[in-house]
Design a protein around this motif. Structure first.
Motif, PDB file in Angstrom:
ATOM      1  N   GLU A 159      40.300  53.994  24.155  1.00 40.15           N
ATOM      2  CA  GLU A 159      40.614  55.352  24.943  1.00 40.15           C
ATOM      3  C   GLU A 159      39.946  56.520  24.234  1.00 40.15           C
ATOM      4  N   ALA A 160      39.863  57.755  24.889  1.00 44.31           N
ATOM      5  CA  ALA A 160      39.073  58.914  24.483  1.00 44.31           C
ATOM      6  C   ALA A 160      39.964  59.735  23.576  1.00 44.31           C
ATOM      7  N   VAL A 161      39.727  59.852  22.311  1.00 46.65           N
ATOM      8  CA  VAL A 161      40.595  60.850  21.662  1.00 46.65           C
ATOM      9  C   VAL A 161      39.569  62.090  21.279  1.00 46.65           C
ATOM     10  N   GLU A 162      40.478  63.077  21.258  1.00 47.04           N
ATOM     11  CA  GLU A 162      39.728  64.277  20.515  1.00 47.04           C
ATOM     12  C   GLU A 162      39.410  64.189  19.256  1.00 47.04           C
ATOM     13  N   LYS A 163      37.835  64.478  18.978  1.00 44.37           N
ATOM     14  CA  LYS A 163      37.515  64.590  17.510  1.00 44.37           C
ATOM     15  C   LYS A 163      38.293  65.813  16.704  1.00 44.37           C
TER      16      LYS A 163
ATOM     17  N   SER B  86      36.222  63.203  31.903  1.00 45.53           N
ATOM     18  CA  SER B  86      35.218  63.576  32.860  1.00 45.53           C
ATOM     19  C   SER B  86      34.858  65.202  32.885  1.00 45.53           C
ATOM     20  N   LEU B  87      36.013  65.956  32.879  1.00 45.46           N
ATOM     21  CA  LEU B  87      35.800  67.181  32.840  1.00 45.46           C
ATOM     22  C   LEU B  87      35.559  67.725  31.462  1.00 45.46           C
ATOM     23  N   PHE B  88      36.020  67.067  30.570  1.00 45.70           N
ATOM     24  CA  PHE B  88      35.687  67.859  28.883  1.00 45.70           C
ATOM     25  C   PHE B  88      35.172  66.573  28.114  1.00 45.70           C
ATOM     26  N   PRO B  89      34.112  66.193  28.106  1.00 46.84           N
ATOM     27  CA  PRO B  89      33.314  65.123  27.237  1.00 46.84           C
ATOM     28  C   PRO B  89      33.006  65.519  26.081  1.00 46.84           C
ATOM     29  N   LEU B  90      32.915  66.794  25.893  1.00 44.73           N
ATOM     30  CA  LEU B  90      32.576  67.170  24.577  1.00 44.73           C
ATOM     31  C   LEU B  90      33.575  67.361  23.542  1.00 44.73           C
ATOM     32  N   GLY B  91      33.532  66.712  22.150  1.00 40.79           N
ATOM     33  CA  GLY B  91      34.666  67.067  21.111  1.00 40.79           C
ATOM     34  C   GLY B  91      35.540  65.818  21.503  1.00 40.79           C
ATOM     35  N   ARG B  92      35.106  64.736  22.219  1.00 41.45           N
ATOM     36  CA  ARG B  92      35.943  63.555  22.305  1.00 41.45           C
ATOM     37  C   ARG B  92      35.119  62.334  21.753  1.00 41.45           C
ATOM     38  N   GLU B  93      35.930  61.447  21.278  1.00 41.08           N
ATOM     39  CA  GLU B  93      35.084  60.160  20.841  1.00 41.08           C
ATOM     40  C   GLU B  93      35.867  59.026  21.645  1.00 41.08           C
ATOM     41  N   ILE B  94      35.166  57.829  21.741  1.00 38.64           N
ATOM     42  CA  ILE B  94      36.008  56.744  22.217  1.00 38.64           C
ATOM     43  C   ILE B  94      36.238  55.782  21.298  1.00 38.64           C
ATOM     44  N   VAL B  95      37.490  55.357  21.151  1.00 41.85           N
ATOM     45  CA  VAL B  95      38.136  54.576  20.088  1.00 41.85           C
ATOM     46  C   VAL B  95      38.773  53.251  20.897  1.00 41.85           C
ATOM     47  N   ASP B  96      38.663  52.158  19.955  1.00 40.19           N
ATOM     48  CA  ASP B  96      39.402  51.023  20.316  1.00 40.19           C
ATOM     49  C   ASP B  96      40.933  51.252  20.518  1.00 40.19           C
ATOM     50  N   SER B  97      41.819  50.959  21.510  1.00 38.00           N
ATOM     51  CA  SER B  97      43.269  51.390  21.401  1.00 38.00           C
ATOM     52  C   SER B  97      43.886  50.752  20.415  1.00 38.00           C
ATOM     53  N   ASP B  98      43.607  49.653  19.850  1.00 30.67           N
ATOM     54  CA  ASP B  98      44.287  48.840  18.588  1.00 30.67           C
ATOM     55  C   ASP B  98      43.961  49.662  17.201  1.00 30.67           C
ATOM     56  N   ARG B  99      42.566  50.545  17.236  1.00 36.49           N
ATOM     57  CA  ARG B  99      42.476  51.067  15.937  1.00 36.49           C
ATOM     58  C   ARG B  99      42.779  52.538  16.047  1.00 36.49           C
ATOM     59  N   ARG B 100      43.493  52.976  17.089  1.00 32.91           N
ATOM     60  CA  ARG B 100      43.577  54.492  17.100  1.00 32.91           C
ATOM     61  C   ARG B 100      44.702  54.964  16.047  1.00 32.91           C
ATOM     62  N   PHE B 101      45.709  54.204  15.655  1.00 32.91           N
ATOM     63  CA  PHE B 101      46.409  54.572  14.660  1.00 32.91           C
ATOM     64  C   PHE B 101      46.330  54.103  13.587  1.00 32.91           C
ATOM     65  N   ALA B 102      45.063  53.273  13.430  1.00 38.51           N
ATOM     66  CA  ALA B 102      44.926  52.714  12.023  1.00 38.51           C
ATOM     67  C   ALA B 102      44.725  53.805  11.009  1.00 38.51           C
TER      68      ALA B 102
ATOM     69  N   MET C   8      32.534  44.239  11.829  1.00 38.01           N
ATOM     70  CA  MET C   8      33.696  44.196  12.300  1.00 38.01           C
ATOM     71  C   MET C   8      33.909  43.497  13.521  1.00 38.01           C
ATOM     72  N   LEU C   9      34.929  42.856  13.465  1.00 41.51           N
ATOM     73  CA  LEU C   9      35.290  41.761  14.490  1.00 41.51           C
ATOM     74  C   LEU C   9      36.331  42.420  15.416  1.00 41.51           C
ATOM     75  N   VAL C  10      36.075  42.443  16.776  1.00 39.71           N
ATOM     76  CA  VAL C  10      36.804  42.936  17.793  1.00 39.71           C
ATOM     77  C   VAL C  10      37.227  41.793  18.455  1.00 39.71           C
ATOM     78  N   ILE C  11      38.564  41.769  18.707  1.00 31.80           N
ATOM     79  CA  ILE C  11      39.356  40.493  19.460  1.00 31.80           C
ATOM     80  C   ILE C  11      39.658  41.482  20.713  1.00 31.80           C
ATOM     81  N   VAL C  12      39.078  40.800  21.784  1.00 33.38           N
ATOM     82  CA  VAL C  12      39.644  41.011  23.275  1.00 33.38           C
ATOM     83  C   VAL C  12      40.673  40.226  23.726  1.00 33.38           C
ATOM     84  N   LYS C  13      41.751  40.953  24.191  1.00 33.29           N
ATOM     85  CA  LYS C  13      42.857  40.348  24.730  1.00 33.29           C
ATOM     86  C   LYS C  13      42.512  39.753  25.993  1.00 33.29           C
ATOM     87  N   PRO C  14      42.835  38.583  26.668  1.00 34.54           N
ATOM     88  CA  PRO C  14      42.545  38.083  27.734  1.00 34.54           C
ATOM     89  C   PRO C  14      42.785  38.831  28.929  1.00 34.54           C
TER      90      PRO C  14
END
Length: 137
Positions: A62-66, A119-135, A1-7
């Motif tokens: 961003e961190a989103v809920e699993k 930081s308060l509620f780390p369990l049940g979350r995953e870190i996703v790319d902002s561009d892929r959140r709504f994909a 997977m190619l991740v493009i970083v914006k400047p």
């Protein structure tokens, strides 16, 4: 997977790393190591390492809920808040106040405030790319 970083994300992440990211990630790493020393608390240690990675380079992610997170994550988060979460949230709050005192630090202060819930509620979350959140997959 190619991740493009914006400047702009690259510039913000580099500045973040120098100003706040390294020190806050170090706090999460210490909490993770302490949790991994005790065998029972390894799940919290793994979650702490995941958040440390996020704190190092937050812009563009961003961190989103699993979707499958349930009662176990909620109970684990209650324990986490009591043991380590409030210390890390306090660190985010204090650094955001310090950053908000300067003009260039205002975006970083806002980003720091947005990291308090994870930081308060780390369990049940995953870190996703902002561009892929709504994909859709």
């Amino acid at each position: 997977m190619l991740v493009i970083v914006k400047p702009i994300q690259l510039i913000l992440n580099i500045l973040w790393l120098v100003l706040v990211g390294f020190w806050m990630a170090l706090g999460y790493l210490v909490a993770g190591v302490l949790c991994c020393v005790l065998i029972v608390t390894i799940p919290w240690g793994i979650a702490s390492f995941r958040v440390a990675n996020f704190v190092l380079w937050p812009f563009g992610r961003e961190a989103v809920e699993k979707p499958g997170a349930g009662v176990g994550s909620m109970l684990g988060n209650v324990i986490w808040v009591i043991v380590a979460g409030w210390w890390l949230a306090l660190g985010h709050l204090m650094t955001s106040i310090a950053l908000a005192l300067t003009i260039i630090g205002i975006p970083f202060a806002w980003a720091n405030l947005k990291l308090i819930p994870v930081s308060l509620f780390p369990l049940g979350r995953e870190i996703v790319d902002s561009d892929r959140r709504f994909a859709t997959y």
